[in-house]
Write an enzyme that holds these catalytic residues in place. Structure first.
Site, PDB file in Angstrom:
ATOM      1  N   LYS A  60       0.859  -1.196   0.000  1.00 42.84           N
ATOM      2  CA  LYS A  60       0.000   0.000   0.000  1.00 42.84           C
ATOM      3  C   LYS A  60       0.889   1.237   0.000  1.00 42.84           C
ATOM      4  CE  LYS A  60      -4.034   2.006   2.396  1.00 42.84           C
ATOM      5  NZ  LYS A  60      -4.922   1.905   3.563  1.00 42.84           N
ATOM      6  N   SER A 100      -9.755   2.351   2.601  1.00 41.61           N
ATOM      7  CA  SER A 100      -8.840   3.016   1.696  1.00 41.61           C
ATOM      8  C   SER A 100      -7.921   2.062   0.940  1.00 41.61           C
ATOM      9  CB  SER A 100      -7.978   4.011   2.467  1.00 41.61           C
ATOM     10  OG  SER A 100      -7.167   3.329   3.414  1.00 41.61           O
ATOM     11  N   SER A 143      -9.880   0.103   6.879  1.00 41.01           N
ATOM     12  CA  SER A 143      -9.279   0.187   5.543  1.00 41.01           C
ATOM     13  C   SER A 143      -8.594  -1.077   5.053  1.00 41.01           C
ATOM     14  CB  SER A 143      -8.282   1.348   5.494  1.00 41.01           C
ATOM     15  OG  SER A 143      -8.985   2.563   5.501  1.00 41.01           O
TER      16      SER A 143
END
Ligand SMILES: [Mg+2]
Ligand SMILES: [Zn+2]
Lengths: 499, 98, 499
Positions: free
Chosen positions: C79, C154, C178
């Site tokens: 990420k 996210s 997330s």
């Protein structure tokens, strides 16, 4: 100005408040492992943490906590069993995260005091300065402003930032308001900062160099009409970077405020900057609205909860209060005020005390350190204690007392020690610096002097004792200073029938 | 009644250093008002006898020893700088400084 | 024969038996990325050269007989919220476009040390603020199950990469869900470990007291293997737990829940949840019972305030964490025309560099922390946090783990909720309490909703530092589900042309 200082304090009662920021002398920064040395190449003592790079996290320096607790204890504070860091949010380019990691409503030390003594019209008087809090925070980077007043065209101005200083541990010491100082407010302010500086130095927690910024003082001053019992609006003067300036800044601000009040003008709560040259202050950055720092507990750090055992262990490390120690030593050494002051200013108290502890007689120890050694240090532009140590000086003094060295020879010995020729004994050996105590050797020098100056010798024989000085001088010269002048005098006068 | 006015938003935007057009201010005021209307219900249960929790775990006294470790080099430190000069970060003039 | 559809454990086994090489495996995944990521847009940056070099290094080590860790040579998607030295790191924001960090986050250091091959950086909502990846400054990620739908957020990029076989492993960050919510919406597995279980050093902070890094994969065992690589104490993160990592791999291999008490949270199992979600959830409960677990109902009455508290705490911390993006030291700078001052350039840059949702949360957080509102908003939210923790404590008195659906609905359409922040915030209703209390949470696929054929996530929560419990329950349920279906859930995901 219509009111001078004397008139101002006759009409208005000043109230003081002092905030001192101290840079701790830890090896590494408050929240990261970067070095803290002063004067390094720009931006070489920085890392993701103190540059505020995305993702970096702080970890508290244990030594900084310890130093802060020591300061709190030396200032008679309570050490909070639970304290926390908080973020103080405001934007400024010298602050990498745009918040300062500081402490807010849970500081580590609270409710202390410091007694300071000043000379008043009624003699020595003690003022108690209450300490509200001692808390930990971090320093900012340094900015260099290019252009503008230095004559660049408008539009070419910019600033350059060096973050080496960013994140150096700072301790903020905040007093409560100090009422009742009357006209002595400037002296009390100076005495407080002086005493505080000496305490911090004695604790060994900071370099306390005002000129380098490792000790910085902000002075809050307000005025109210005498006897009104009210508190006026305060101003906060920053940028005060010497003890003398502390005193001048406070008196200057009292005068300025008094004159404004006289003219029916309002005092604005604002930050002012002290101007070293004129002793006046000028307004700093105006604040359009009250700052809103949006403090909240720092989520990246955990609370500090020092246990009683640790605090008590630290308490045992608090040395005697410097002002009390000075008084004690002055009495023990029977030292005149002026000389004591010189010793303190030259930071020679410790080494003189050590020299005396090693057996040196107090007057000689003081004289050597303040005199010859300080003179040599001045020439070389270094600290006296970097040239020789107490052991060496005590040894030289003991050799003088035992008559093995004259003062003049002793100076040569000290020179040799500084030049790296070894211990005093080794220098004496190498340079052959022995007092000529052999009477027959001295006698031949005396006879040579008499032969060279027969008229002078005749006058001495005739009872003109002071005339002997010229002969003694000649003998001393001939022996290269290696003779004991008293001994020469004694032998000479005896030889000329005046003994 | 609105929780938050356009002027409030303008003040907050200034505190937060975010430039906003008049349009954005209007928009943001409406949205914030809606959000605040929803989140203010925390007040219903937040009575004075409840201690606040600022950190999920109860930890204390996490310190590091006062040891120096290597820093970044000057080049590394300045590697992301939008502008630099004389080994320093070059930034627009800081107003109000001498 | 291993291929991109294999599990990470299978790939690791093949590598250790020399049936394949890391370079070969890495190339297979790079090929898949070039085939399908045009449609999915999971990656913001693919580090082809770096990944192949890392793979070659692992192969060389293996060939030389050097001891290497279990996941060595297996590729991973990272990420973009974690710093990787020299690799573009944006956190999904324009304000960091082009920034290459000069340091590795701790998680990246651990991955590198374990020989896990980092393929590149995955898409995310800007600064992890969002539940759909629609807030990324670099475009939305599409859900591989239906390209017209969001993959969650996210960490939508990481989850979509797994579901489209672009990587068998991924790293996510979970502040309010997330990791778990995207896992639920893409039929993958995601774990938010206990707060402090994985270092946050080098994680671009959204909300420091809530953020936690965690492993993502397609099976519970793979997730556990990755968990053990990245977890553990880090002295650079003050909130990192200094205790042994829970034995999650062993727990994931246990496949036994006999006698375990599974607590169903009453408040997260009914109103507001899609029928197909509840149906799949209840089915999974039956499977757990069939495997010997006991179901108990627990009540967490304060959870209904958790969402509101979260949307005060997270924006407050974010408003401070994101203050550092000011154009002075790194990242975007806009409006520096040589005339404007630093303050103005900061404001213009932040206006241009931050997206709408980020600005909304910064302003909201600034409000919640400002003087006069602190107690009513931030302070009250922190009290709710206490109540949520108390609810969990009480519930864990009655059950070994707690369970709920991960999200109220399956994946929604791109654009469906982007104009209604409050509706979007509701996606996180079941995941947020876990972050508030700092406990562990897992999302595991438990089937496809009848009404839309989209994946449903089953959430398992375990007490602080008892992360092994959720792995034990998760692995058991996964085995039961797969055996019921006869194939893994991702066998149903549409082929995007990348076989
Ligand atoms: Mg301060
Ligand atoms: Zn540093």
């Amino acid at each position: 100005m219509t009111l001078d200082y004397a008139a101002a304090v006759e009409k208005y009662e000043p109230t003081l408040g002092l905030e001192v920021h101290v840079e701790l002398n830890t090896k590494s920064k408050m929240f990261c492992s970067c070095a803290t040395e002063f004067g390094a190449q720009p931006n070489t003592q920085t890392c993701p943490v103190c540059l505020g790079l995305p993702g970096a996290l702080p970890v508290v320096n244990a030594k900084a906590i310890e130093s802060t607790i020591l300061i709190g204890l030396a200032l008679n504070c309570s050490i909070a069993p639970y304290s926390r860091f908080a973020r103080k949010n405001y934007f400024y380019p010298d602050m990498p995260k745009n918040f300062q990691t500081s402490q807010y409503d849970e500081p580590i030390c609270v409710n202390g005091y410091l007694d300071v003594e000043i000379e008043t019209d009624e003699g020595q008087k003690t003022f108690r300065v209450d300490i509200e809090r001692v808390h930990m925070e971090e320093d900012t980077g340094k900015s260099l402003h290019v252009g503008g007043s230095t004559g660049r065209i408008h539009g070419a101005e910019y600033s350059l930032l060096d973050y080496n200083r960013a994140g150096i541990p700072l301790v903020e010491i905040v007093t409560r308001i100090v009422p009742g100082t009357g006209k002595y407010a400037p002296q009390v302010a100076r005495a407080y900062v002086t005493e505080l500086r000496d305490i911090l130095r004695s604790l060994g927690v900071s370099d306390v160099k005002m000129e380098q910024g490792s000790l910085r003082c902000d002075a809050n001053v307000s005025l109210a009409p005498v006897g009104s019992g009210k508190l006026g609006t305060r101003s906060e003067t920053k940028n005060v970077n010497s003890l003398r300036s502390v005193e001048r800044a406070v008196s200057g601000e009292i005068e300025r405020q008094a004159n404004r009040l006289e003219n029916g003008e309002r005092i604005i709560q604002e930050t002012r900057h002290f101007l070293e040259e004129s002793g006046a202050t000028r307004p700093g950055r105006s604040k359009e609205q009250a700052e809103d720092y949006r403090y909240f507990p720092e989520p990246d750090l955990v609370p500090v909860t020092p246990d009683a055992k640790w605090i008590e262990e630290l308490r045992t490390r608090i040395p005697e209060k410097p002002s009390l120690r000075r008084k004690r030593l002055q009495a023990e050494w029977n030292c005149p005020d002026k000389e004591m002051e010189s010793l303190v200013n030259a930071e020679l108290l410790d080494v003189v005390e050590e020299t005396i502890k090693l057996g040196a007689e107090p007057t000689r120890a003081r004289t050597w350190w303040l005199g010859e050694i300080s003179r040599l240090a001045n020439e070389k532009e270094v600290a006296p204690t970097s040239l020789v140590n107490a052991v060496q000086v005590a040894e030289v003094i003991s050799l003088i007392v035992s008559g093995e060295l004259t003062d003049k020879l002793a100076r040569q010995v000290v020179e040799g020690v500084i030049a790296g020729e070894g211990s005093p004994a080794q220098v004496i050996e190498k340079r052959g610096l022995k007092v000529v105590s052999d009477d027959s050797a001295l006698m031949s020098a005396i006879e040579a002097a008499i032969a060279a100056q027969p008229d002078t010798a005749e006058r001495v024989r005739g009872g003109n004792i002071p005339a002997a000085g010229a002969l003694i001088g000649a003998v001393m010269k001939a022996t290269g200073g290696a003779a004991d002048a008293a001994k020469v005098r004694e032998l000479l006068l005896k030889h000329l029938g005046q003994g | 009644m609105a929780q938050i006015s356009r002027d409030d938003v303008a003040h907050l935007a200034k505190l937060a250093r975010v430039e906003m057009t008049p349009d954005e201010l209007d928009h943001m005021a409406t949205e914030l008002d809606q959000i605040l209307g929803a989140v203010k219900r925390v007040q219903e249960v937040a009575t004075s006898d409840i201690a606040p929790t600022s950190h999920p775990l109860e930890m204390t006294n996490i310190f590091r020893a006062d040891l120096v470790k290597p820093s970044l080099t000057n080049e590394e430190a300045l590697s992301g700088a939008p502008a630099k000069a004389e080994e320093r970060f070059k930034v627009p003039q800081i107003l109000g400084e001498e | 024969m291993t291929n991109i559809h294999s599990s990470a454990a299978e790939m690791a086994a093949a590598l250790s038996k020399n049936e394949t090489t890391s370079v070969e495996l890495t190339k297979l995944h790079l090929d898949q990325i070039s085939k399908v990521d045009g449609k999915v847009h999971a990656f913001l940056h693919v580090d082809t050269e770096g990944a192949l070099a890392q793979a070659a290094e692992v192969d060389a080590k293996r060939a030389s007989g050097e001891q290497i860790s279990p996941l060595a040579g297996v590729p991973l998607a990272l990420k973009d919220v974690l710093t990787q030295k020299g690799i573009p790191t944006t956190a999904g924001s324009k304000i960091l476009e082009g920034w290459r960090p000069p340091y590795d986050s701790t998680v990246v250091s651990k991955l590198k040390a374990a020989g896990v091959v980092i393929l590149g950086k995955t898409n995310m909502d800007e600064f992890a603020m969002g539940s759909s990846t629609e807030n990324s400054a670099y475009g939305t990620t599409q859900n591989p199950w239906d390209l017209s739908r969001i993959p969650g957020g996210s960490g939508g990029g990481s989850a979509a990469a797994l579901a489209s076989f672009q990587a068998p492993l991924a790293i996510g960050s979970d502040t309010g869900g997330s990791i778990r919510q995207p896992a639920a919406l893409t039929g993958t597995v995601g774990v938010k470990p206990t707060y402090g279980g994985v270092s946050r050093y080098g994680v671009i902070a959204y909300s420091s007291s809530l953020d936690q890094i965690g492993p993502c994969a397609r099976t519970v065992l793979d997730t556990a293997l990755l968990h053990e690589v990245i977890a553990g104490h880090d002295e650079r993160d003050s909130t990192s737990i200094n205790a042994p990592v829970p034995q999650v791999v062993a727990a994931a291999k246990k496949l036994d829940v006999k006698g375990m008490k599974i607590g169903v949270i009453k408040e997260l199992n009914g109103a507001g949840f899609q029928a197909g979600v509840i149906e799949r959830f209840n089915e999974s409960l039956d499977l757990l019972v069939a495997n010997g677990a006991e179901i108990v109902e627990v009540s967490c009455p304060n959870f209904e305030y958790a969402l509101a508290a979260y949307y005060l705490i997270a924006p407050s911390e974010a408003s401070s964490n994101l203050a550092r993006f000011d154009s002075m030291r790194y990242g975007l700078r806009v409006g520096d025309d040589g005339k404007r001052g630093a303050e103005e350039v900061m404001s213009i840059t932040r206006e241009a560099g931050f997206g709408k949702e980020v600005k909304r949360r910064i302003i909201l957080g600034t409000y919640a922390l400002s003087s006069g509102y602190y107690d009513a908003f931030y302070g009250s939210a922190q009290k709710v946090r206490t109540l949520v923790k108390q609810d969990f404590d009480a519930a864990f008195q009655m059950a070994d783990v707690l369970v709920s659906p991960v999200t109220p609905t399956t994946a929604f359409k791109i654009g469906e909720k982007s104009d209604d922040p409050v509706a979007m915030y509701l996606s996180d209703i079941a995941t947020i309490p876990v972050n508030m209390a700092g406990i562990g949470g897992m999302s595991l696929p438990c089937g496809l909703a009848a009404e839309d054929g989209l994946p449903v996530g089953f959430q398992i929560m375990s007490p602080v530092m008892q992360d092994d419990r959720m792995y034990r329950v998760g692995a058991t349920l996964e085995a039961a589900l797969v055996s019921k279906w006869g194939k893994p859930i991702l066998a149903n995901v549409p082929d995007l042309g990348g076989k």
